[in-house]
Design an enzyme around this catalytic site. Structure first.
Site, PDB file in Angstrom:
ATOM      1  N   TYR A 132      -1.422  -0.810  10.744  1.00  0.00           N
ATOM      2  CA  TYR A 132      -1.550  -1.084   9.295  1.00  0.00           C
ATOM      3  C   TYR A 132      -0.228  -0.729   8.609  1.00  0.00           C
ATOM      4  O   TYR A 132       0.283  -1.503   7.799  1.00  0.00           O
ATOM      5  CB  TYR A 132      -2.714  -0.277   8.712  1.00  0.00           C
ATOM      6  CG  TYR A 132      -3.024  -0.600   7.258  1.00  0.00           C
ATOM      7  CD1 TYR A 132      -3.436  -1.873   6.864  1.00  0.00           C
ATOM      8  CD2 TYR A 132      -2.920   0.380   6.268  1.00  0.00           C
ATOM      9  CE1 TYR A 132      -3.732  -2.164   5.533  1.00  0.00           C
ATOM     10  CE2 TYR A 132      -3.215   0.109   4.939  1.00  0.00           C
ATOM     11  CZ  TYR A 132      -3.621  -1.162   4.578  1.00  0.00           C
ATOM     12  OH  TYR A 132      -3.919  -1.455   3.256  1.00  0.00           O
ATOM     13  N   SER A 137       0.860  -1.191   0.000  1.00  0.00           N
ATOM     14  CA  SER A 137       0.000   0.000   0.000  1.00  0.00           C
ATOM     15  C   SER A 137       0.890   1.233   0.000  1.00  0.00           C
ATOM     16  O   SER A 137       2.077   1.139   0.346  1.00  0.00           O
ATOM     17  CB  SER A 137      -0.837  -0.015   1.296  1.00  0.00           C
ATOM     18  OG  SER A 137      -1.531   1.195   1.472  1.00  0.00           O
TER      19      SER A 137
END
Ligand code: NAP
Length: 253
Positions: A162, A149
């Site tokens: 995350y 990501s």
């Protein structure tokens, strides 16, 4: 569309929605047989029938990849049914955002279990087959595509764990690349910005509203935009390894 992945077999985790679903469709359209792995088996079966309806081949495999035995069995089933494994797309993941101070730590466990341990279990089970496939495939290579990501490159308050998992995906991918380049197993890291999928559905409601509001005024990427980047990476000639692709919506800061 040219079917230059004909004879190849791909396994896509998280194929029941979003980026994984779009990737499975795209790789099948390029001629690969595709194993669809996730927990919601009814969605996988629907996708497998749709792919079959277009004259291609897909197999639905129900598995929770946080359970190592289920990850091993998913790879065994793929190789048992399709005879080989050429491309592993480690896509399954969750993004549970919010301040760390008051986070329910069960959310941290879920992110670490799926985004990191699931990816590791799948890779460990798949790599002997990927090495073998690189040796006997007309393509001359095999591929592992790890979905990280933008959050694997830029850390921010509210995304700490995350970030931890996606920075981890980046680190372990580079280690994999150095370990397996001699075996002609290529490693690609894909780093999407905001993509319109179910990913934010799993956030706590108060967090979900603020995350969605941040992206209200931009046109997000679609899942197929990421699938096309994956398709590009795995269809390069054998001497070309696309190590990393960072893709943001044009208007994303
Ligand atoms: N959407 C974005 O903006 C964005 C941006 C950057 C990176 N990403 C990354 O892209 C990847 C795909 O996410 P997405 O956006 O397509 O979201 P999504 O639509 O929510 O897809 C997530 C997929 O992961 C699967 N999954 C979750 N837990 C699993 C488990 N324990 N075992 C097997 N499969 C599991 C889900 O299937 P089941 O629930 O059926 O198991 C689902 O198919 C993730 O790694 C995410 O971090 C997304």
């Amino acid at each position: 569309m040219s079917e230059d992945l004909k004879g190849s077999v791909a396994l896509v985790t998280g194929a029941s929605s979003g980026i994984g679903e779009a990737t499975a469709r795209t790789l099948a359209a390029r001629g690969a047989k595709v194993a669809l792995v996730a927990r919601r088996v009814e969605k996988l079966e629907k996708l497998a029938s749709e792919i079959a309806g277009h004259g291609h081949t897909a197999l639905a495999i129900e598995a929770d990849i946080t359970d190592q035995q289920q990850a091993i069995d998913a790879v065994k089933r793929t190789v048992g049914d399709f005879g080989r494994l050429d491309i592993l797309v480690n896509n399954a993941g969750v993004m549970l955002l919010g301040p760390m101070a008051d986070a329910p730590t069960e959310e941290w466990d879920r992110m670490i279990d799926i985004n990191l341990k699931g990816l590791l279990y799948m890779t460990h089970a798949a790599v002997p087959h990927l090495r073998e496939a690189a040796g006997d495939s007309p393509r001359g290579v095999s591929d592992i595509v790890n979905i990280s990501s933008v959050a694997g490159r830029v850390a921010s308050a509210g995304a700490g764990v995350y970030n931890l998992t996606k920075f981890g995906v980046g680190a372990v991918s580079e280690s994999m690349r150095q370990e397996w380049s001699k075996d002609r197993v290529r490693i690609t890291i894909i780093e999407p910005g905001a993509v319109s999928t179910e990913l934010t559905d799993h956030l706590r409601p108060e967090i979900r509203d603020s995350v969605r509001a941040r992206f209200d005024d931009i046109k997000a990427l679609e899942a197929h935009d990421i699938a096309e980047a994956i398709e590009y990476a795995v269809t390069r000639p054998a001497h070309v390894s696309i190590n990393e692709i960072l893709i943001r919506p044009t208007a994303q800061k």
